[in-house]
Design a protein around this motif. Structure first.
Motif, PDB file in Angstrom:
ATOM      1  N   MET A   1       0.835  -1.221   0.000  1.00 17.59           N
ATOM      2  CA  MET A   1       0.000   0.000   0.000  1.00 17.59           C
ATOM      3  C   MET A   1       0.859   1.255   0.000  1.00 17.59           C
ATOM      4  O   MET A   1       0.444   2.316  -0.423  1.00 17.59           O
ATOM      5  N   SER A   2       2.083   1.132   0.482  1.00 18.80           N
ATOM      6  CA  SER A   2       2.928   2.314   0.603  1.00 18.80           C
ATOM      7  C   SER A   2       3.549   2.686  -0.732  1.00 18.80           C
ATOM      8  O   SER A   2       4.137   1.862  -1.416  1.00 18.80           O
ATOM      9  N   THR A   3       3.408   3.960  -1.109  1.00 14.41           N
ATOM     10  CA  THR A   3       4.051   4.471  -2.324  1.00 14.41           C
ATOM     11  C   THR A   3       4.821   5.738  -1.999  1.00 14.41           C
ATOM     12  O   THR A   3       4.998   6.604  -2.837  1.00 14.41           O
ATOM     13  N   PHE A   4       5.295   5.835  -0.769  1.00 21.60           N
ATOM     14  CA  PHE A   4       5.948   7.037  -0.284  1.00 21.60           C
ATOM     15  C   PHE A   4       7.464   6.870  -0.273  1.00 21.60           C
ATOM     16  O   PHE A   4       7.988   5.766  -0.249  1.00 21.60           O
ATOM     17  N   LYS A   5       8.162   8.009  -0.231  1.00 15.96           N
ATOM     18  CA  LYS A   5       9.616   8.008  -0.123  1.00 15.96           C
ATOM     19  C   LYS A   5      10.075   8.021   1.330  1.00 15.96           C
ATOM     20  O   LYS A   5      11.145   7.490   1.638  1.00 15.96           O
ATOM     21  N   THR A   6       9.299   8.629   2.204  1.00 13.82           N
ATOM     22  CA  THR A   6       9.739   8.804   3.589  1.00 13.82           C
ATOM     23  C   THR A   6       8.777   8.193   4.599  1.00 13.82           C
ATOM     24  O   THR A   6       8.936   8.384   5.798  1.00 13.82           O
ATOM     25  N   LEU A   7       7.787   7.453   4.117  1.00 12.08           N
ATOM     26  CA  LEU A   7       6.814   6.813   4.987  1.00 12.08           C
ATOM     27  C   LEU A   7       6.600   5.366   4.561  1.00 12.08           C
ATOM     28  O   LEU A   7       6.748   5.029   3.381  1.00 12.08           O
ATOM     29  N   LEU A   8       6.252   4.539   5.509  1.00  8.31           N
ATOM     30  CA  LEU A   8       5.769   3.193   5.232  1.00  8.31           C
ATOM     31  C   LEU A   8       4.317   3.139   5.672  1.00  8.31           C
ATOM     32  O   LEU A   8       3.975   3.562   6.781  1.00  8.31           O
ATOM     33  N   LEU A   9       3.456   2.619   4.808  1.00 11.08           N
ATOM     34  CA  LEU A   9       2.046   2.526   5.152  1.00 11.08           C
ATOM     35  C   LEU A   9       1.521   1.160   4.747  1.00 11.08           C
ATOM     36  O   LEU A   9       1.621   0.764   3.580  1.00 11.08           O
ATOM     37  N   GLU A  10       1.011   0.440   5.720  1.00 11.27           N
ATOM     38  CA  GLU A  10       0.357  -0.835   5.440  1.00 11.27           C
ATOM     39  C   GLU A  10      -0.834  -0.994   6.373  1.00 11.27           C
ATOM     40  O   GLU A  10      -0.920  -0.316   7.405  1.00 11.27           O
ATOM     41  N   VAL A  11      -1.737  -1.871   5.999  1.00 14.70           N
ATOM     42  CA  VAL A  11      -2.930  -2.116   6.789  1.00 14.70           C
ATOM     43  C   VAL A  11      -2.976  -3.587   7.172  1.00 14.70           C
ATOM     44  O   VAL A  11      -2.851  -4.456   6.316  1.00 14.70           O
ATOM     45  N   ARG A  12      -3.145  -3.844   8.477  1.00 15.78           N
ATOM     46  CA  ARG A  12      -3.256  -5.209   8.984  1.00 15.78           C
ATOM     47  C   ARG A  12      -4.536  -5.333   9.792  1.00 15.78           C
ATOM     48  O   ARG A  12      -4.664  -4.742  10.863  1.00 15.78           O
ATOM     49  N   ASP A  13      -5.470  -6.080   9.261  1.00 12.94           N
ATOM     50  CA  ASP A  13      -6.694  -6.387  10.005  1.00 12.94           C
ATOM     51  C   ASP A  13      -7.353  -5.137  10.584  1.00 12.94           C
ATOM     52  O   ASP A  13      -7.723  -5.093  11.756  1.00 12.94           O
ATOM     53  N   GLY A  14      -7.482  -4.128   9.776  1.00  9.05           N
ATOM     54  CA  GLY A  14      -8.171  -2.919  10.188  1.00  9.05           C
ATOM     55  C   GLY A  14      -7.312  -1.884  10.872  1.00  9.05           C
ATOM     56  O   GLY A  14      -7.800  -0.817  11.227  1.00  9.05           O
ATOM     57  N   VAL A  15      -6.022  -2.174  11.065  1.00  4.86           N
ATOM     58  CA  VAL A  15      -5.102  -1.242  11.701  1.00  4.86           C
ATOM     59  C   VAL A  15      -4.094  -0.740  10.671  1.00  4.86           C
ATOM     60  O   VAL A  15      -3.408  -1.545  10.026  1.00  4.86           O
ATOM     61  N   ALA A  16      -4.016   0.567  10.508  1.00  2.00           N
ATOM     62  CA  ALA A  16      -3.012   1.153   9.616  1.00  2.00           C
ATOM     63  C   ALA A  16      -1.723   1.364  10.394  1.00  2.00           C
ATOM     64  O   ALA A  16      -1.730   1.942  11.480  1.00  2.00           O
ATOM     65  N   LEU A  17      -0.628   0.889   9.834  1.00  2.00           N
ATOM     66  CA  LEU A  17       0.700   1.103  10.409  1.00  2.00           C
ATOM     67  C   LEU A  17       1.398   2.142   9.560  1.00  2.00           C
ATOM     68  O   LEU A  17       1.674   1.911   8.374  1.00  2.00           O
ATOM     69  N   LEU A  18       1.674   3.303  10.169  1.00  2.00           N
ATOM     70  CA  LEU A  18       2.302   4.407   9.459  1.00  2.00           C
ATOM     71  C   LEU A  18       3.678   4.643  10.065  1.00  2.00           C
ATOM     72  O   LEU A  18       3.793   5.083  11.214  1.00  2.00           O
ATOM     73  N   GLY A  19       4.712   4.331   9.298  1.00  2.00           N
ATOM     74  CA  GLY A  19       6.069   4.433   9.806  1.00  2.00           C
ATOM     75  C   GLY A  19       6.823   5.605   9.208  1.00  2.00           C
ATOM     76  O   GLY A  19       6.855   5.783   7.982  1.00  2.00           O
ATOM     77  N   LEU A  20       7.428   6.412  10.079  1.00  2.00           N
ATOM     78  CA  LEU A  20       8.330   7.471   9.623  1.00  2.00           C
ATOM     79  C   LEU A  20       9.620   6.790   9.188  1.00  2.00           C
ATOM     80  O   LEU A  20      10.280   6.115   9.982  1.00  2.00           O
ATOM     81  N   ASN A  21       9.996   6.957   7.931  1.00  2.00           N
ATOM     82  CA  ASN A  21      11.028   6.099   7.357  1.00  2.00           C
ATOM     83  C   ASN A  21      12.221   6.898   6.816  1.00  2.00           C
ATOM     84  O   ASN A  21      12.525   6.879   5.632  1.00  2.00           O
ATOM     85  N   ARG A  22      12.898   7.602   7.733  1.00  2.00           N
ATOM     86  CA  ARG A  22      14.175   8.230   7.418  1.00  2.00           C
ATOM     87  C   ARG A  22      15.175   7.834   8.522  1.00  2.00           C
ATOM     88  O   ARG A  22      15.682   8.689   9.253  1.00  2.00           O
ATOM     89  N   PRO A  23      15.439   6.551   8.657  1.00  2.00           N
ATOM     90  CA  PRO A  23      16.244   6.093   9.802  1.00  2.00           C
ATOM     91  C   PRO A  23      17.644   6.671   9.842  1.00  2.00           C
ATOM     92  O   PRO A  23      18.194   6.872  10.933  1.00  2.00           O
ATOM     93  N   ASP A  24      18.236   6.955   8.691  1.00  2.00           N
ATOM     94  CA  ASP A  24      19.594   7.524   8.681  1.00  2.00           C
ATOM     95  C   ASP A  24      19.635   8.925   9.278  1.00  2.00           C
ATOM     96  O   ASP A  24      20.698   9.391   9.704  1.00  2.00           O
ATOM     97  N   ALA A  25      18.476   9.595   9.328  1.00  2.00           N
ATOM     98  CA  ALA A  25      18.379  10.939   9.911  1.00  2.00           C
ATOM     99  C   ALA A  25      17.538  10.922  11.182  1.00  2.00           C
ATOM    100  O   ALA A  25      17.013  11.969  11.576  1.00  2.00           O
ATOM    101  N   CYS A  26      17.439   9.752  11.836  1.00  2.00           N
ATOM    102  CA  CYS A  26      16.597   9.608  13.038  1.00  2.00           C
ATOM    103  C   CYS A  26      15.167  10.085  12.766  1.00  2.00           C
ATOM    104  O   CYS A  26      14.509  10.652  13.634  1.00  2.00           O
TER     105      CYS A  26
END
Length: 277
Positions: A1-26
């Motif tokens: 589901m994720s099409t972002f450069k700096t975010l991860l987005l997926e849905v599991r059983d009705g719960v959206a998981l939104l991850g801030l995804n710039r780990p090299d910059a904390c």
């Protein structure tokens, strides 16, 4: 589901998981992340299959705040800086008032705007190594991303002043005592705990939860009459909903409720420190 450069987005059983995804910059907030957050917000808001949201950071930190390196690379006038912050407030209120339970899973640093972003959640679950800091005063700035509104409503005015004016680091354990954090977990257990917490809401009425959250968010600045009117309006909508009518039918027939806290089958006696209350 994720099409972002700096975010991860997926849905599991009705719960959206939104991850801030710039780990090299904390997971610092740069222009791309600023632009993608409201897009992700619209997706989770408009997807009726999503009943709760977990916001987390990838790579051991939640969010270290604004990306100072990126910001200093492009000098701005005072007017341009003001407009830049105003652009945040075009969508931040909608994030705060998202009519779905929002859980922030905070591991590592939640500094500056990262701390503010955590405050937008309905519940902050944190790891024992999490730390929080309204770091703005260290670089001659005022708290932003709605911290000036949210922080005093969570910890009280005097404590909010102390945290903002001192720019000191708050440990996960102190944040729990201050009411910023709902519960603490080992770092390796945090995300699973946040997902399990969010899943508890998936069997509740989305109409009732959304309206309850919306009215509670207004309760600190409306008078009793206005709140009573909102209550009457909301209750009328809820009583007319299929969820309520089916719940009443089940109750009269002696059935267990679809939504219960703690979840059906959970043994209260087995709870240990760090378990989901």
């Amino acid at each position: 589901m994720s099409t972002f450069k700096t975010l991860l987005l997926e849905v599991r059983d009705g719960v959206a998981l939104l991850g801030l995804n710039r780990p090299d910059a904390c997971n610092a907030i740069d222009e791309t992340l600023r632009a993608e957050l409201p897009i992700a917000l619209a997706r989770v808001r408009d997807d009726a299959a999503i009943r709760a949201v977990v916001l987390y950071g990838v790579g051991g930190h939640f969010c270290s705040g604004g990306d100072l390196r990126a910001m200093s690379a492009k000098p701005r006038t005072a007017f341009e800086s003001r407009q830049r912050i105003r652009a945040l407030h075009a969508w931040l209120p909608e994030w705060v008032n998202l009519e779905k339970p929002l859980i922030a899973a905070v591991d590592g640093a939640a500094f500056g705007g990262g701390f503010s972003l955590a405050l937008t959640a309905d519940f902050v679950l944190a790891s024992t190594r999490a730390s929080f800091c309204q770091v703005f005063a260290r670089v001659g700035l005022v708290p932003d991303m709605a911290a000036l509104y949210l922080l005093p409503r969570i910890v009280g005015l005097q404590r909010a002043k102390e945290l903002a004016l001192s720019a000191r680091v708050v440990s996960a354990f102190e944040a729990l005592q201050l009411g910023i954090v709902h519960s603490l977990y080992a770092p390796e257990a945090l995300l699973d705990a946040a997902i399990a917490f969010a899943r508890r809401f998936t069997q509740a009425s989305p109409i009732a939860l959304g309206l309850t959250k919306s009215i509670l968010n207004q309760s600190m600045h409306l008078d009793q009459k206005a709140l009573s009117e909102l209550e009457c309006f909301a209750q009328g909508l809820c009583m007319d909903s299929p969820y309520h009518q089916e719940s009443v039918r089940g109750f009269l027939e002696g059935q267990a409720p679809a939504f219960a806290w703690p979840a059906p089958g959970a043994a209260a006696a087995s709870h240990q420190p760090g378990d989901i209350p």
